[in-house]
Design an enzyme around this catalytic site. Sequence first.
Site, PDB file in Angstrom:
ATOM      1  N   HIS A  38       4.454  39.407   5.684  1.00  0.00           N
ATOM      2  CA  HIS A  38       3.018  39.144   5.876  1.00  0.00           C
ATOM      3  C   HIS A  38       2.454  40.047   6.967  1.00  0.00           C
ATOM      4  CE1 HIS A  38       3.945  34.740   4.584  1.00  0.00           C
ATOM      5  NE2 HIS A  38       3.226  35.289   3.600  1.00  0.00           N
ATOM      6  N   LYS A  54       0.879  23.177  -2.125  1.00  0.00           N
ATOM      7  CA  LYS A  54       2.256  23.132  -1.623  1.00  0.00           C
ATOM      8  C   LYS A  54       2.361  22.133  -0.470  1.00  0.00           C
ATOM      9  CE  LYS A  54       2.775  28.023  -2.694  1.00  0.00           C
ATOM     10  NZ  LYS A  54       2.771  29.386  -2.124  1.00  0.00           N
ATOM     11  N   ARG A  98       5.134  42.263  -4.056  1.00  0.00           N
ATOM     12  CA  ARG A  98       6.543  42.557  -3.793  1.00  0.00           C
ATOM     13  C   ARG A  98       7.224  43.156  -5.011  1.00  0.00           C
ATOM     14  NH1 ARG A  98       7.383  36.644  -1.487  1.00  0.00           N
ATOM     15  NH2 ARG A  98       6.177  36.402  -3.372  1.00  0.00           N
ATOM     16  N   SER A 107       8.264  33.170   2.494  1.00  0.00           N
ATOM     17  CA  SER A 107       8.378  32.060   3.454  1.00  0.00           C
ATOM     18  C   SER A 107       9.415  31.059   2.954  1.00  0.00           C
ATOM     19  CB  SER A 107       7.033  31.351   3.608  1.00  0.00           C
ATOM     20  OG  SER A 107       6.071  32.231   4.130  1.00  0.00           O
TER      21      SER A 107
END
Length: 163
Positions: free
Chosen positions: A19, A43, A92, A130
């Site tokens: 990040h 989440k 990514r 994460s």
Amino acid sequence: MSVKRALVPGSFDPVTNGHLDIITRSASLFDEVRVVVARNSSKQPLFSLDERLVMLEQVCSSLENVTVHTFEGLLVKYAELNGATVIVKGLRAVSDFEYELQMALMNRRLADHVETMFLMTGAEYSYLSSNIVKEIARLGGAIEGLVPKSVEGRLRQKLAERP
Ligand code: PNS
């Protein structure tokens, strides 16, 4: 000349070096960058919203044109209300692409003057998330170099507090 303000949105539970790479590179591309933490993410976060904000503020403190905020509801609404014309997302791998494309197209449909831009993540962070960092930490693995130093300690402490 108008100020180019960009948003870097996410859950940041917690902020990783991946990040931070995207935030730092965004800061060199835009006049102002707002890191915006979603309040209403579906989440179940490990860190509270306040804890995530504090960690982000710490790691972004040396970036002069970066500030940290929260938002609720639609991201493009927040962009419109706050004069931001760009949303920056990190990509990514191919696996990110489908979901990110769907979000970018939906956001454009909702607000066609807010552009989504993708930055390819640094190769050294391409496997980072994460969730994977939390799992490694939970299972006692080494997380050095995956998250900023200040986050490392907080993550270990948080997991130690948990049953
Ligand atoms: O770090 P994350 O969890 O991948 O971040 C996802 C986030 C918060 C950027 C995304 O869920 C989002 O933009 N939520 C805000 C609600 C919204 O605008 N939804 C419509 C997107 S098409």
